[in-house]
Design an enzyme around this catalytic site. Structure first.
Site, mmCIF file in Angstrom:
data_model
loop_
_atom_site.group_PDB
_atom_site.id
_atom_site.type_symbol
_atom_site.label_atom_id
_atom_site.label_comp_id
_atom_site.label_asym_id
_atom_site.label_seq_id
_atom_site.Cartn_x
_atom_site.Cartn_y
_atom_site.Cartn_z
ATOM 1 N N LYS A 51 0.837 -1.199 0.000
ATOM 2 C CA LYS A 51 0.000 0.000 0.000
ATOM 3 C C LYS A 51 0.871 1.248 0.000
ATOM 4 C CE LYS A 51 -3.744 -0.534 2.514
ATOM 5 N NZ LYS A 51 -4.337 -0.777 3.842
ATOM 6 N N ARG A 121 -3.368 3.304 8.593
ATOM 7 C CA ARG A 121 -3.680 2.112 7.797
ATOM 8 C C ARG A 121 -2.518 1.131 7.805
ATOM 9 N NH1 ARG A 121 -4.861 4.465 1.929
ATOM 10 N NH2 ARG A 121 -6.152 2.579 1.803
ATOM 11 N N GLY A 130 -8.288 -6.707 4.421
ATOM 12 C CA GLY A 130 -9.109 -6.659 5.622
ATOM 13 C C GLY A 130 -8.556 -7.425 6.816
ATOM 14 N N MET A 132 -6.030 -6.649 8.723
ATOM 15 C CA MET A 132 -5.582 -5.830 9.834
ATOM 16 C C MET A 132 -6.428 -4.573 9.911
ATOM 17 S SD MET A 132 -1.578 -6.567 9.768
ATOM 18 C CE MET A 132 -1.482 -6.313 8.040
ATOM 19 N N ARG A 365 -3.455 -1.687 -6.207
ATOM 20 C CA ARG A 365 -2.599 -2.869 -6.145
ATOM 21 C C ARG A 365 -2.955 -3.738 -7.335
ATOM 22 N NH1 ARG A 365 -5.817 -4.764 -0.888
ATOM 23 N NH2 ARG A 365 -7.745 -5.358 -1.892
ATOM 24 N N HIS A 481 -16.064 -8.601 1.171
ATOM 25 C CA HIS A 481 -15.004 -9.483 1.675
ATOM 26 C C HIS A 481 -15.117 -10.881 1.077
ATOM 27 C CE1 HIS A 481 -13.303 -12.302 4.712
ATOM 28 N NE2 HIS A 481 -12.309 -11.431 4.678
ATOM 29 N N ARG A 587 2.477 -47.084 -12.233
ATOM 30 C CA ARG A 587 2.560 -47.999 -11.088
ATOM 31 C C ARG A 587 1.846 -49.279 -11.454
ATOM 32 N NH1 ARG A 587 1.218 -42.891 -8.799
ATOM 33 N NH2 ARG A 587 2.724 -42.222 -7.219
ATOM 34 N N ARG A 643 6.966 -49.023 -13.607
ATOM 35 C CA ARG A 643 7.685 -49.389 -12.384
ATOM 36 C C ARG A 643 7.255 -50.776 -11.939
ATOM 37 N NH1 ARG A 643 6.719 -46.215 -6.878
ATOM 38 N NH2 ARG A 643 4.712 -47.265 -7.072
ATOM 39 N N GLU A 772 15.443 -43.033 -4.824
ATOM 40 C CA GLU A 772 14.529 -42.631 -3.763
ATOM 41 C C GLU A 772 15.057 -42.995 -2.384
ATOM 42 O OE1 GLU A 772 10.780 -44.688 -4.247
ATOM 43 O OE2 GLU A 772 11.764 -46.371 -5.220
ATOM 44 N N SER A 791 14.968 -41.921 -12.289
ATOM 45 C CA SER A 791 13.800 -41.097 -12.027
ATOM 46 C C SER A 791 13.777 -40.855 -10.523
ATOM 47 C CB SER A 791 12.539 -41.822 -12.482
ATOM 48 O OG SER A 791 11.423 -41.037 -12.131
ATOM 49 N N GLY A 793 12.428 -40.441 -7.168
ATOM 50 C CA GLY A 793 11.167 -40.675 -6.461
ATOM 51 C C GLY A 793 11.201 -39.816 -5.212
ATOM 52 N N ASN A 795 9.002 -38.584 -3.284
ATOM 53 C CA ASN A 795 8.150 -38.850 -2.116
ATOM 54 C C ASN A 795 8.930 -39.642 -1.081
ATOM 55 O OD1 ASN A 795 6.113 -37.643 -3.539
ATOM 56 N ND2 ASN A 795 5.141 -39.558 -4.151
ATOM 57 N N ASP A 796 9.454 -40.781 -1.520
ATOM 58 C CA ASP A 796 10.225 -41.595 -0.586
ATOM 59 C C ASP A 796 11.533 -40.909 -0.207
ATOM 60 O OD1 ASP A 796 8.877 -43.910 0.230
ATOM 61 O OD2 ASP A 796 9.000 -44.699 -1.812
ATOM 62 N N CYS A 858 9.479 -38.222 -10.504
ATOM 63 C CA CYS A 858 8.121 -38.745 -10.579
ATOM 64 C C CYS A 858 7.390 -38.649 -9.247
ATOM 65 C CB CYS A 858 8.121 -40.178 -11.089
ATOM 66 S SG CYS A 858 9.026 -41.303 -10.018
ATOM 67 N N TYR A 878 12.957 -34.261 -17.663
ATOM 68 C CA TYR A 878 11.503 -34.157 -17.595
ATOM 69 C C TYR A 878 11.008 -34.190 -16.153
ATOM 70 C CZ TYR A 878 11.310 -39.190 -16.707
ATOM 71 O OH TYR A 878 11.460 -40.429 -16.143
HETATM 72 P P1 ADP Z 1 -7.664 -2.449 3.867
HETATM 73 O O1 ADP Z 1 -6.250 -2.776 3.640
HETATM 74 O O2 ADP Z 1 -8.346 -3.364 4.789
HETATM 75 O O3 ADP Z 1 -8.404 -2.159 2.600
HETATM 76 P P2 ADP Z 1 -7.410 0.384 4.191
HETATM 77 O O4 ADP Z 1 -6.237 0.920 4.899
HETATM 78 O O5 ADP Z 1 -7.340 0.434 2.724
HETATM 79 O O6 ADP Z 1 -7.671 -1.081 4.697
HETATM 80 O O7 ADP Z 1 -8.642 1.221 4.734
HETATM 81 C C1 ADP Z 1 -9.929 0.777 4.983
HETATM 82 C C2 ADP Z 1 -10.925 1.721 4.325
HETATM 83 O O8 ADP Z 1 -10.753 3.047 4.769
HETATM 84 C C3 ADP Z 1 -10.766 1.749 2.825
HETATM 85 O O9 ADP Z 1 -12.021 1.725 2.231
HETATM 86 C C4 ADP Z 1 -10.093 3.054 2.559
HETATM 87 O O10 ADP Z 1 -10.417 3.570 1.310
HETATM 88 C C5 ADP Z 1 -10.597 3.934 3.685
HETATM 89 N N1 ADP Z 1 -9.593 4.950 3.969
HETATM 90 C C6 ADP Z 1 -8.343 4.730 4.398
HETATM 91 N N2 ADP Z 1 -7.651 5.869 4.499
HETATM 92 C C7 ADP Z 1 -8.490 6.853 4.131
HETATM 93 C C8 ADP Z 1 -8.370 8.277 4.017
HETATM 94 N N3 ADP Z 1 -7.220 8.886 4.283
HETATM 95 N N4 ADP Z 1 -9.426 8.972 3.610
HETATM 96 C C9 ADP Z 1 -10.594 8.329 3.332
HETATM 97 N N5 ADP Z 1 -10.783 7.021 3.409
HETATM 98 C C10 ADP Z 1 -9.745 6.268 3.808
HETATM 99 MG MG MG Z 2 8.870 -45.250 -3.671
HETATM 100 MG MG MG Z 3 -7.776 -1.050 1.223
#
Ligand code: ADP
Ligand code: MG
Ligand code: MG
Length: 902
Positions: A51, A121, A130, A132, A365, A481, A587, A643, A772, A791, A793, A795-796, A858, A878
């Protein structure tokens, strides 16, 4: 002008270099972004989080980003190193940057005239939507509240912002139970006869702010902080702490995110989407993340703060409807879409807010997308000349191809549509209804297939969401979400099916007068948004169009060949359709279980003399020969590595008393005798003991029968003009002498069968071994004297190198992964550091003896992208994997070749 631009690029180059060449640790903890200067850039994700790095980058390319600054991930790591204390000097640096923000915005933090408010943020290097917590409207105090009121002229808005801050700060930073605030809100709404939040007027809001302050005081024992810097410091620390909450840890585990040092913290000027009907907020993708269609795609809410869209509380409107509301902002957004894609050369997922008709971008992102969308977007972007073919091939995560290989709903099947929601994540999911995340996880554990049905989902639900076949919600939009997380995993999801009423307590849903309970099966069609009663028939996928194009590019780029592990003609055919270039592991033991074969097999095992054993083996021979004819025919001239018998013999015998008695009767022997034989064959440790080539040492006649079946099948195919190319693989070899002995035996058998049948012409059958056992890798130079191919193996080899059993994944290995003692399950992804050394050594020593020794792998690892890359690097010829993973391995092999060229 020209000099200014040049200066800018030079500055940027130097910062870039700093991060790529392992940045010497500086004391700088805070990176600013704003009109007056930008310290960071998009390449600094490790340090600034995704971010933060992108906020800097967007500022730099002139997008309307509210100014702010980023506290580095390193600072978060330092916070944990000293046992949870903010590092010395941090707050001084924060204050300096706040001063700069004040100059850039012309507002003052905590001021009573036009106060600067900020958001706090989180944001790590890998996106964790979401996971954190974010605190908005920070900097409001009794004093600055007056300032906000007079500056905006909006008393209710200012009060609303303040009560939101007390609530969020109380909840996120101080751990006050969210419900304590909600209860007060309900009480006051009732008192003022307000039906919804928005109906509560200024007077009610004033009461609410007072009530929230009291809740805060009661639960924390302190007054709500009136020093904005105290608010800031505490929030900063809360974001650091949120890095290690159980749900954040679990999210990283599920998504295999490891090796990060912590989260960055972004402090950013607030902009308000909730200042009235000329304000709003939204989330958008530059292209459709479900299908990949090149169409601006997103949702917005009028008069709302960002959280409201993602939380799925109000169902937002599609961006297509935005022009009718605010044409100018919409047009500007479309221009930004193009600019962002040109700049990042990838689909972007962005957050925007409109404050009184002025547009701001708050985040961008690379957009998470489904497998089909990833393939389409990669191909389209090549056509649009945004990226080249190599980049396109690198763009698609190989495992996501799975989603294109899965069956989809048969369009001809009858559909009993009970409700329609949004097509949030495509694919078909069938299951019984589960009403909580915990229930979904538990019932899946017990072997049931379930659909998770919720009003909306939240980050706490991810375990159950992950376990469920599909997700159904009754509120929330395409960017809720549930939708975002499901698309990330390629899990089918129907969101916002509003007609469905969920009764979590009674564990049932009602929809248009019909009721469905935990016992009923529904089908979700994530591609159309339909919810269907019962289980709907599915059809096989089509492997044409963009998928075929991408695979054609991949095949041109890769040097590794891809074979398959198959032991039936059907699997062989499917693998060929998926592009397999041979069978790397056929096998033979599975062939002994079906129908009357198992009887002959058991007869052979309990036989007491060689003569009796040979008699039983003669009965098995025709079956075995027919199987090989089927497989060689399906593979039409491609090599097939067979095998020889591998598992310990007791696996073929029944273990409970009743079944043993029945068997003794059929075989005409005494039950006690059979019991004794079973006891003799029992292995204390199925990884060790009498299995693999050791069986052929004791019972050469088993090997003879199998080799005869192979040779006769190949000759029968030749007669039908099918050029069979069998390769005989001797398993579990640990010494050169073993292979020497068994190879001799196999060659003799081949020669005598040929003679018997008066075979003329060519029939080359190569003979090799599996590597193996660690000792085989260590002595690969000697073993290669007797082998045409190796080849691995794995797993083993993994079991024997670690001393873990594959079954340990279900027990203690889980703890190892949770505690990051192992980066990944070594049975899924080859342990390059340890087991990989044995593979590398086996290759090197083997090729020292025989330059043209053919090398393959394999184990399960042959279909795991990172293991495929390892195989490419050590120079295998391969990889071999299960049929459904063949396209994945082809793509992974191409990516390995592209990444490791140069
Ligand atoms: P997440 O990573 O969970 O999306 P964000 O840090 O992006 O969390 O923020 C959660 C919400 O708050 C998002 O919808 C974001 O757009 C809004 N938000 C964050 N910072 C600001 C800001 N400076 N002004 C307005 N809205 C904000
Ligand atoms: Mg074997
Ligand atoms: Mg966000």
């Amino acid at each position: 002008m020209a000099t200014a631009t040049r200066k800018k690029t030079t500055r940027k180059k130097t910062t870039r270099k700093k991060t790529t060449t392992r940045r010497a640790k500086t004391d700088k903890k805070v990176y600013y972004f704003g009109p007056s200067k930008t310290d960071g850039d998009g390449s600094m994700k490790q340090l600034l989080g995704g971010k933060g790095a992108n906020l800097a980058e967007m500022t730099d390319i002139g997008l309307p980003v509210p100014p702010g600054f980023t506290v580095t991930t390193e600072t978060c790591a330092d916070y944990y190193k000293v046992g949870g204390k903010l590092p010395a000097g941090l707050m001084d640096e924060v204050r300096e940057n706040m001063k700069r923000m004040e100059r850039d915005t012309g507002k003052k933090f905590g001021s009573d005239s036009d106060p600067l408010l900020v958001s706090v943020r989180s944001g790590a290097a890998a996106s964790m939507p979401g996971m954190m917590d974010t605190v908005l409207n920070l900097g409001l105090t009794d004093k600055s509240l007056d300032g906000l009121q007079s500056a905006t002229g909006k008393t209710r808005f200012a009060l609303d912002a303040y009560r939101r801050l007390i609530n969020m700060f109380g909840d996120v930073v101080m751990g006050v139970d969210h419900h304590a605030f909600e209860d007060e809100f309900d009480r006051i709404k009732k008192k003022h006869n307000a039906a919804t939040d928005n109906d509560l007027g200024v007077e009610g809001m004033e009461e609410l702010v007072d009530a929230y302050k009291k809740v805060y005081k009661k639960h924390t024992g302190e007054q709500f902080p009136q020093d904005p810097y105290v608010q800031l410091e505490k929030s900063l620390e809360a974001v650091f702490k949120s890095w290690n909450t159980p749900r954040a840890i679990r999210y990283r585990q599920i998504n295999e995110i490891t090796g990060l040092q912590g989260t960055a913290v972004n402090i950013q000027t607030m902009v308000f989407g909730n200042m009235g009907d000329d304000s709003g907020t939204g989330v958008a993708f530059t292209r459709d993340p479900s299908t990949g269609k090149n169409e601006f795609y997103g949702e917005f809410l009028i008069n709302a703060q960002g959280e409201d869209v993602v939380a799925g509380i109000r169902t937002p409107k599609p961006v297509k409807e935005m022009p009718r509301w605010d044409r100018r902002s919409y047009d500007q957004l479309i221009k930004i879409k193009t600019k962002l894609e040109k700049h990042y050369k990838d689909v972007q997922d962005l957050e925007f807010t409109i404050e009184r008709k002025k547009l701001y971008i708050l985040q961008t992102r690379n957009g998470k997308r489904t497998g089909p969308a990833a393939v389409k977007i990669a191909c389209d972007m090549v056509k649009e000349r945004l990226i080249d073919q190599k980049t396109a091939v690198l763009r698609v995560p190989p495992n996501d191809l799975n989603q294109l290989l899965l069956p989809s709903l048969d369009p001809k099947a009858k559909r009993d549509v009970i409700a329609e929601g949004l097509p949030a994540s495509p694919g078909a999911a069938v299951g019984k209804l589960a009403f909580t995340a915990a229930e979904a996880a538990d019932r899946t554990q017990d072997g049931e297939k379930v659909l998770l049905v919720r009003r909306e989902t939240s980050p706490e639900d991810i375990d159950g969401m992950h376990a469920a076949q599909g997700i159904l919600t009754s509120t929330g939009g395409m960017t809720s979400h549930a939708a975002v997380v499901a698309r990330g995993w390629g899990k089918p999801c129907v969101a916002g099916a509003g007609a469905i009423h969920i009764d979590e307590k009674k564990r049932k849903i009602t929809v248009n007068g019909r009721t469905f309970t935990a016992k009923d099966t529904l089908t979700l069609d994530g591609g159309t948004g339909q919810v269907l009663a019962g289980e709907i028939a599915t059809i096989e996928p089509k492997l044409s169009g963009d998928f075929a194009t991408l695979m054609k590019w991949a095949d041109r780029m890769r040097t590794l060949k891809v074979r398959t592990n198959a032991d039936t003609p059907e699997d062989s055919q499917r693998a060929r359709d998926f592009g397999a270039e041979g069978i790397g592991l056929c096998r033979t033991e599975h062939m002994f279980f079906e129908g009357s074969r198992i009887k002959a097999m058991r007869e052979m095992i309990v036989a007491e003399t060689e003569a009796a054993r040979r008699k039983a083996l003669d009965k098995l021979l025709p079956y075995q020969r027919e199987d090989f004819i089927g497989i060689f025919t399906a593979m039409k001239g491609l090599p097939v590595t067979v095998r020889l018998l591998d598992p310990p013999l007791h696996e073929f015998l029944p273990h409970d008393a009743k079944a043993q008695q029945d068997l003794a009767k059929t075989l005409g022997i005494k039950p006690a005798k059979l019991k004794q034989r079973v006891a003799e064959l029992h292995e204390m440790n199925p990884m060790l003991g009498h299995r693999g080539c050791r069986l052929a040492v004791t019972y050469p006649e088993i090997l003879e029968m199998q080799v005869r079946a192979i040779v006769e099948a190949a000759m029968a195919c030749q007669k039908k003009k099918v050029q069979a190319k069998p390769e005989i693989m001797i398993p579990l070899v640990g010494t050169a002498e073993e292979l020497d002995l068994l190879r001799g035996l196999a060659e003799q058998t081949i020669a005598s069968v040929k003679k018997e049948h008066k075979h003329k012409g060519r029939l080359d059958i190569s003979i090799g071994t599996m590597i193996e056992i660690p000792r085989a890798a260590l002595t690969a130079d000697d073993i290669a004297e007797h082998a045409d191919f190796f080849s691995f193996g794995t797993n083993d080899l993994t079991q024997l190198t670690f001393g873990y059993s594959r079954d340990d994944v279900g027990t203690f290995l889980g703890d190892y992964l949770a505690k990051e003692l192992l980066p990944k399950d070594p049975f899924q992804s080859l342990d390059a550091t340890g087991v990989g050394q044995l593979v590398a050594m086996g290759c090197e020593k083997g090729r020292k003896t025989k330059k043209d020794l053919k090398l393959g792998i394999c184990g399960e690892h042959g279909g795991d992208p990172s293991s495929v890359e390892f195989c490419h690097k050590v120079g295998l010829d391969y990889v071999s994997c299960s049929p459904f993973r063949v396209p994945i391995a082809r793509l992974a092999a191409a990516q390995a070749a592209v990444r490791n060229s140069k």
